[in-house]
Motif scaffolding. Structure first.
Motif, PDB file in Angstrom:
ATOM      1  N   GLY A 232      -2.454  11.172   4.214  1.00 56.41           N
ATOM      2  CA  GLY A 232      -1.748  12.417   3.892  1.00 56.41           C
ATOM      3  C   GLY A 232      -1.359  12.679   2.527  1.00 56.41           C
ATOM      4  O   GLY A 232      -0.503  13.479   2.088  1.00 56.41           O
ATOM      5  N   VAL A 233      -1.777  11.796   1.565  1.00 59.38           N
ATOM      6  CA  VAL A 233      -1.374  11.835   0.164  1.00 59.38           C
ATOM      7  C   VAL A 233      -2.180  12.950  -0.233  1.00 59.38           C
ATOM      8  O   VAL A 233      -3.437  13.026  -0.202  1.00 59.38           O
ATOM      9  N   ILE A 234      -1.459  13.753  -1.137  1.00 59.53           N
ATOM     10  CA  ILE A 234      -2.286  14.867  -1.915  1.00 59.53           C
ATOM     11  C   ILE A 234      -1.875  14.774  -3.382  1.00 59.53           C
ATOM     12  O   ILE A 234      -0.947  14.578  -3.946  1.00 59.53           O
ATOM     13  N   ILE A 235      -3.338  14.932  -4.055  1.00 58.40           N
ATOM     14  CA  ILE A 235      -3.160  14.816  -5.727  1.00 58.40           C
ATOM     15  C   ILE A 235      -3.843  15.987  -6.140  1.00 58.40           C
ATOM     16  O   ILE A 235      -4.809  16.542  -6.099  1.00 58.40           O
ATOM     17  N   ASP A 236      -3.144  16.512  -7.285  1.00 52.81           N
ATOM     18  CA  ASP A 236      -3.553  17.593  -8.092  1.00 52.81           C
ATOM     19  C   ASP A 236      -4.642  17.003  -8.898  1.00 52.81           C
ATOM     20  O   ASP A 236      -5.121  15.934  -9.011  1.00 52.81           O
ATOM     21  N   ASN A 237      -5.156  18.106  -9.688  1.00 54.59           N
ATOM     22  CA  ASN A 237      -6.261  17.647 -10.768  1.00 54.59           C
ATOM     23  C   ASN A 237      -5.669  16.854 -11.792  1.00 54.59           C
ATOM     24  O   ASN A 237      -4.605  16.931 -12.205  1.00 54.59           O
ATOM     25  N   LEU A 238      -6.449  16.317 -12.633  1.00 51.23           N
ATOM     26  CA  LEU A 238      -6.084  15.506 -14.007  1.00 51.23           C
ATOM     27  C   LEU A 238      -5.118  14.389 -13.582  1.00 51.23           C
ATOM     28  O   LEU A 238      -4.100  14.258 -14.338  1.00 51.23           O
ATOM     29  N   VAL A 239      -5.094  13.516 -12.682  1.00 53.55           N
ATOM     30  CA  VAL A 239      -4.200  12.626 -12.331  1.00 53.55           C
ATOM     31  C   VAL A 239      -4.924  11.262 -12.543  1.00 53.55           C
ATOM     32  O   VAL A 239      -6.194  11.098 -12.022  1.00 53.55           O
ATOM     33  N   GLN A 240      -4.134  10.428 -13.131  1.00 53.39           N
ATOM     34  CA  GLN A 240      -4.680   9.023 -13.182  1.00 53.39           C
ATOM     35  C   GLN A 240      -3.889   7.875 -12.495  1.00 53.39           C
ATOM     36  O   GLN A 240      -2.726   7.869 -12.594  1.00 53.39           O
ATOM     37  N   ILE A 241      -4.616   7.192 -11.626  1.00 57.40           N
ATOM     38  CA  ILE A 241      -3.954   6.170 -10.853  1.00 57.40           C
ATOM     39  C   ILE A 241      -4.501   4.643 -11.160  1.00 57.40           C
ATOM     40  O   ILE A 241      -5.790   4.579 -10.847  1.00 57.40           O
ATOM     41  N   ALA A 242      -3.831   3.751 -11.645  1.00 59.73           N
ATOM     42  CA  ALA A 242      -4.473   2.689 -12.044  1.00 59.73           C
ATOM     43  C   ALA A 242      -4.510   1.770 -11.004  1.00 59.73           C
ATOM     44  O   ALA A 242      -4.273   1.785  -9.806  1.00 59.73           O
ATOM     45  N   HIS A 243      -5.261   0.412 -11.356  1.00 57.35           N
ATOM     46  CA  HIS A 243      -5.430  -0.543 -10.385  1.00 57.35           C
ATOM     47  C   HIS A 243      -4.212  -1.065  -9.788  1.00 57.35           C
ATOM     48  O   HIS A 243      -3.231  -1.206 -10.218  1.00 57.35           O
ATOM     49  N   ASN A 244      -4.365  -1.502  -8.547  1.00 56.81           N
ATOM     50  CA  ASN A 244      -3.302  -1.812  -7.701  1.00 56.81           C
ATOM     51  C   ASN A 244      -2.223  -1.113  -7.314  1.00 56.81           C
ATOM     52  O   ASN A 244      -1.440  -1.717  -6.818  1.00 56.81           O
ATOM     53  N   VAL A 245      -2.249   0.045  -7.594  1.00 54.35           N
ATOM     54  CA  VAL A 245      -1.138   1.002  -7.083  1.00 54.35           C
ATOM     55  C   VAL A 245      -1.282   1.378  -5.710  1.00 54.35           C
ATOM     56  O   VAL A 245      -2.365   1.261  -4.927  1.00 54.35           O
ATOM     57  N   HIS A 246      -0.135   1.362  -5.121  1.00 52.18           N
ATOM     58  CA  HIS A 246       0.200   1.570  -3.503  1.00 52.18           C
ATOM     59  C   HIS A 246       0.807   2.962  -3.619  1.00 52.18           C
ATOM     60  O   HIS A 246       1.966   3.003  -4.235  1.00 52.18           O
ATOM     61  N   ILE A 247       0.308   3.758  -2.916  1.00 53.82           N
ATOM     62  CA  ILE A 247       1.005   5.230  -2.806  1.00 53.82           C
ATOM     63  C   ILE A 247       1.145   5.522  -1.238  1.00 53.82           C
ATOM     64  O   ILE A 247       0.292   5.607  -0.347  1.00 53.82           O
ATOM     65  N   GLY A 248       2.566   5.782  -0.846  1.00 61.26           N
ATOM     66  CA  GLY A 248       2.896   5.883   0.623  1.00 61.26           C
ATOM     67  C   GLY A 248       2.545   7.366   1.115  1.00 61.26           C
ATOM     68  O   GLY A 248       1.966   8.087   0.562  1.00 61.26           O
ATOM     69  N   GLU A 249       2.477   7.289   2.439  1.00 62.35           N
ATOM     70  CA  GLU A 249       1.953   8.413   3.205  1.00 62.35           C
ATOM     71  C   GLU A 249       2.819   9.832   2.805  1.00 62.35           C
ATOM     72  O   GLU A 249       4.152   9.785   2.501  1.00 62.35           O
ATOM     73  N   ASN A 250       2.162  10.767   2.802  1.00 58.50           N
ATOM     74  CA  ASN A 250       2.519  12.208   2.473  1.00 58.50           C
ATOM     75  C   ASN A 250       3.169  12.424   1.077  1.00 58.50           C
ATOM     76  O   ASN A 250       3.933  13.313   1.073  1.00 58.50           O
ATOM     77  N   THR A 251       2.688  11.502   0.279  1.00 58.48           N
ATOM     78  CA  THR A 251       3.397  11.795  -1.115  1.00 58.48           C
ATOM     79  C   THR A 251       2.527  12.676  -1.876  1.00 58.48           C
ATOM     80  O   THR A 251       1.298  12.704  -1.788  1.00 58.48           O
ATOM     81  N   ALA A 252       2.955  13.508  -2.818  1.00 60.09           N
ATOM     82  CA  ALA A 252       2.304  14.650  -3.504  1.00 60.09           C
ATOM     83  C   ALA A 252       2.499  14.329  -5.013  1.00 60.09           C
ATOM     84  O   ALA A 252       3.833  14.243  -5.538  1.00 60.09           O
ATOM     85  N   ILE A 253       1.607  14.427  -5.533  1.00 61.71           N
ATOM     86  CA  ILE A 253       1.518  14.063  -7.120  1.00 61.71           C
ATOM     87  C   ILE A 253       0.860  15.229  -7.818  1.00 61.71           C
ATOM     88  O   ILE A 253      -0.478  15.750  -7.592  1.00 61.71           O
ATOM     89  N   ALA A 254       1.559  15.834  -8.598  1.00 57.21           N
ATOM     90  CA  ALA A 254       1.044  16.913  -9.543  1.00 57.21           C
ATOM     91  C   ALA A 254       0.179  16.653 -10.548  1.00 57.21           C
ATOM     92  O   ALA A 254       0.207  15.685 -11.075  1.00 57.21           O
ATOM     93  N   SER A 255      -0.251  17.734 -11.309  1.00 62.87           N
ATOM     94  CA  SER A 255      -1.258  17.518 -12.394  1.00 62.87           C
ATOM     95  C   SER A 255      -0.907  16.667 -13.654  1.00 62.87           C
ATOM     96  O   SER A 255       0.432  16.817 -14.058  1.00 62.87           O
TER      97      SER A 255
END
Length: 357
Positions: A232-255
Motif C-alpha cells: 500500500g505504499v504510494i510514491i510520487d515522482n522524483l523520489v530517492q529511496i536509498a539502500h536498506n530503507v524500510h517503509i511501512g504499510e500505506n505510507t505516502a511520499i510526495a515529490s
C-alpha cells in the motif's frame, strides 16, 4: 478508442450508492462540476462546493444525503453515498482505458529461462533476462529492462523505460511509472586515505502489493539487507529511496523527497514534498512531515512535524534572517537567564495585582 458509457443503474451498483432519478440515463464519463455536461457524472465533496454545484450542468451528482437536500431543486439525478470522493475514485477505474489484448511484441527480447504468463503483455523492445518471472495480467511497456532473477507479480503495470534489477521482487497490483529504476546500486563507499572505496551492494529490493511508484524515482537495493516497500505504499515522482530503507504499510511520499540509507519509516505516514530524511533513524507510525521538512533524528511519537520556513514577503524574510543570525550570536545561557528574569518579573506583577484585589 471507443468511449465507454454506462447506465446510471450500473454506476450505482459499482459504488453501492442509492440511486435517485432515471436508472436508464446514459453516462459517458466523469467531469468536474465546472465542465460537466448532461452526459457526465460529477461529485460534490462538501458544503463549500454547493454554489458551484448549483451552477453545474452535470447529468448526475454524487452526494451525501445532507448535500442532496440542498441540491434537490436544481437536479433530479443523484447517487447518494457516505463518501463522494471515494465513490468518485472508484468510478475512475470504471472509465479508465484498459489494455484489451495481451501478447508479446515481436521486438521484445526474452531469455528462454524466463517464465512469462500467457496473459501478460510485453511491449516493443522490452528486454527480459534469465530466470525472470512475470505474472498474470501484468503489462510491461516498451523499452523496459527486467534484469536477471527479477520476479514481478500479477496485474502489475510497468511503464516505458523502467529498469528493474538487483534480483528485486515485485508484488501484485504494483504500478511503476516511466524512467524509474528499481534495485539500482546503493550509494555505499568506504573512505580511506583520502579516497572513496566502492562497497558492492549485495541486497535486493522487496516491494509489496498495491504499491504505486511514480516516474523518475530511484529505489536502491540494500548493501546487505533488503530495501523494503510494504503493502500500500504510494510514491510520487522524483523520489530517492536509498539502500536498506524500510517503509511501512500505506505510507505516502510526495515529490522530491530523499530518504537516506538504513532509515525505517512506520505505517500510515505522510511525507510532503521535498522532505529530507537523514540515514539510520526511525520514524514512528502515523507521522506527518510538512513540506521541505528536514529530519535529522528519530521521531518516536505520532503527530505532525515541520522544519521548513514558511513563505514571507522578501523584505520581511531578510529582516527575519538578520534577527535569526543576531540570536545565534547570543550565548544560549544568556538567553535563558534573560527569559528567567522576564518570567520572575511577570510573576511579581501578577502577585502585586492579586494583593491589591
Amino acid at each position: 478508442m471507443n468511449q465507454k458509457h454506462y447506465k446510471l443503474e450500473q454506476l450505482a451498483h459499482f459504488i453501492q450508492g442509492e440511486l435517485i432519478g432515471n436508472p436508464e440515463l446514459d453516462i459517458h464519463g466523469l467531469a468536474s462540476l465546472a465542465f460537466a455536461t448532461d452526459k457526465n457524472i460529477s461529485f460534490v465533496n462538501g458544503e463549500k462546493y454547493l454554489e458551484q454545484a448549483k451552477c453545474s450542468k452535470a447529468g448526475v451528482l454524487i452526494v451525501t444525503e445532507e448535500l442532496k437536500d440542498h441540491l434537490s431543486s436544481n437536479f433530479s439525478n443523484f447517487l447518494v453515498v457516505k463518501d463522494p470522493y471515494l465513490a468518485f475514485a472508484t468510478l475512475t477505474h470504471v472509465f479508465e482505458p484498459k489494455r484489451e489484448q495481451f501478447h508479446i511484441e515481436s521486438t521484445a527480447q526474452i531469455h528462454p529461462s524466463a517464465i512469462i504468463s500467457d496473459s501478460a503483455y510485453i511491449g516493443h523492445y522490452v528486454v527480459i533476462n534469465e530466470n525472470c518471472v512475470v505474472g498474470d495480467g501484468t503489462v510491461i511497456e516498451s523499452h523496459s529492462k527486467i534484469d536477471t532473477g527479477v520476479e514481478i507479480g500479477q496485474h502489475c503495470f510497468i511503464d516505458s523505460h523502467v529498469t528493474i534489477t538487483g534480483f528485486s521482487t515485485i508484488g501484485n497490483n504494483v504500478r511503476i511509472h516511466a524512467n524509474t529504476v528499481i534495485g539500482g546500486e546503493g550509494f555505499g563507499f568506504a573512505p580511506y586515505q583520502g579516497q572513496w572505496h566502492r562497497i558492492a551492494q549485495l541486497g535486493s529490493v522487496i516491494i509489496g502489493n498495491n504499491v504505486r511508484i511514480g516516474s523518475n524515482c530511484s529505489i536502491d537495493r540494500g548493501a546487505l539487507d533488503d530495501t523494503v516497500l510494504s503493502n500500500g505504499v504510494i510514491i510520487d515522482n522524483l523520489v530517492q529511496i536509498a539502500h536498506n530503507v524500510h517503509i511501512g504499510e500505506n505510507t505516502a511520499i510526495a515529490s522530491k523527497t530523499g530518504i537516506a540509507g538504513s532509515t525505517v519509516i512506520g505505517k500510515n505516514c505522510i511525507l510532503a514534498g521535498a522532505c529530507g530524511v537523514a540515514g539510520h533513524i526511525k520514524i514512528a507510525d502515523n507521522v506527518t512531515l510538512t513540506g521541505m521538512s528536514m529530519v535529522t533524528k528519530s521521531i518516536f511519537e505520532a503527530g505532525t512535524y515541520s522544519s521548513g520556513t514558511g513563505l514571507f514577503e522578501s523584505g520581511q524574510w531578510r529582516r527575519t534572517i538578520v534577527r535569526l543570525r543576531q540570536l545565534a550570536d547570543v550565548p544560549l545561557t544568556k538567553v535563558i537567564k534573560r527569559l528567567d528574569h522576564i518570567q520572575t518579573q511577570v510573576e511579581s506583577i501578577e502577585s502585586n495585582l492579586k494583593m491589591r484585589k
